[in-house]
Design an enzyme around this catalytic site. Sequence first.
Site, short mmCIF file in Angstrom:
data_model
loop_
_atom_site.label_atom_id
_atom_site.label_comp_id
_atom_site.label_asym_id
_atom_site.label_seq_id
_atom_site.Cartn_x
_atom_site.Cartn_y
_atom_site.Cartn_z
NE ARG A 10 6.80 -2.25 6.28
CZ ARG A 10 5.47 -2.20 6.15
NH1 ARG A 10 4.92 -1.82 5.03
NH2 ARG A 10 4.71 -2.56 7.17
NE ARG A 41 0.96 -4.42 11.32
CZ ARG A 41 2.13 -4.26 10.68
NH1 ARG A 41 3.16 -5.04 10.95
NH2 ARG A 41 2.25 -3.34 9.76
CE LYS A 98 -2.45 -0.65 3.77
NZ LYS A 98 -2.11 -1.99 4.29
NE ARG A 135 -5.25 -1.37 9.37
CZ ARG A 135 -4.28 -0.59 8.97
NH1 ARG A 135 -4.52 0.56 8.45
NH2 ARG A 135 -3.04 -0.97 9.04
NE ARG A 158 5.17 0.10 10.40
CZ ARG A 158 4.00 0.03 9.76
NH1 ARG A 158 3.89 0.51 8.53
NH2 ARG A 158 2.95 -0.52 10.33
#
Length: 216
Positions: free
Chosen positions: A127, A171, A13, A88, A160
């Site tokens: 990431r 998640r 995203k 969400r 993160r």
Amino acid sequence: MNILIMGPAGSGKGTMSTQIVKEFGVAHISTGDMFRAAISNGTPVGLEAKSYMDAGKLVPDEVTDRMVKERISQDDTKDGYLLDGYPRNLSQAHAIESMAKEIGKPVEVVINLEIPYEALVKRITGRRLCKTCGAIYNIYSNPSKTEGVCDLDGGELYQRSDDTEEKLAVRYNEYIEQTQASIEYFNEKGLVHNVNADRPAEEVMEQIRKILEAVK
Ligand code: AMP
Ligand code: ZN
């Protein structure tokens, strides 16, 4: 053009949003980025959001909806917006629909990024983000030229705190249990375009570009 981009954590995203904003001139509104900024600035919203984010849970709707409403009402959305990470759940889907209509900027198109869970694990644990500009890298598939340093501005790269396999599982469950209902809600309105996100970024963007060109 008023766009929503949906997909589980790690579906791309953020990367797609950066490109869409560049090509289509819409305002990028990422609720995750807004919460992270609020936390690092120590604002009341940040204090409220932190414990939920650390646990991989959704921040309560009342806080999130209010923040989006304020943001979406700003002038820079006059040529459209791209909402990234919101809605969400079904309640947020209802909220965005009514507040977007209220300000005369209804949702026009929903990009739904689809990807299997196994592909997400590598993306999430690899990431890295730039502290300065937010650019997104991946140590496996898209590393920076120098380890730990942003190619664009020399900023320091960081991971993160919720980008662990354990928190990804939480998640992802939230996504299946809550977010899919909001995608279904917009699907019934005929706004959803499914995109296979388990491909190189350029190919994913190529399909998104075609969809948005057709809607424009
Ligand atoms: P993201 O950067 O989109 O992965 O979001 C990171 C975290 O911010 C999520 O795990 C949630 O804790 C919080 N968050 C972001 N967007 C929302 C939202 N629309 N509703 C509730 N919590 C959110
Ligand atoms: Zn940078």
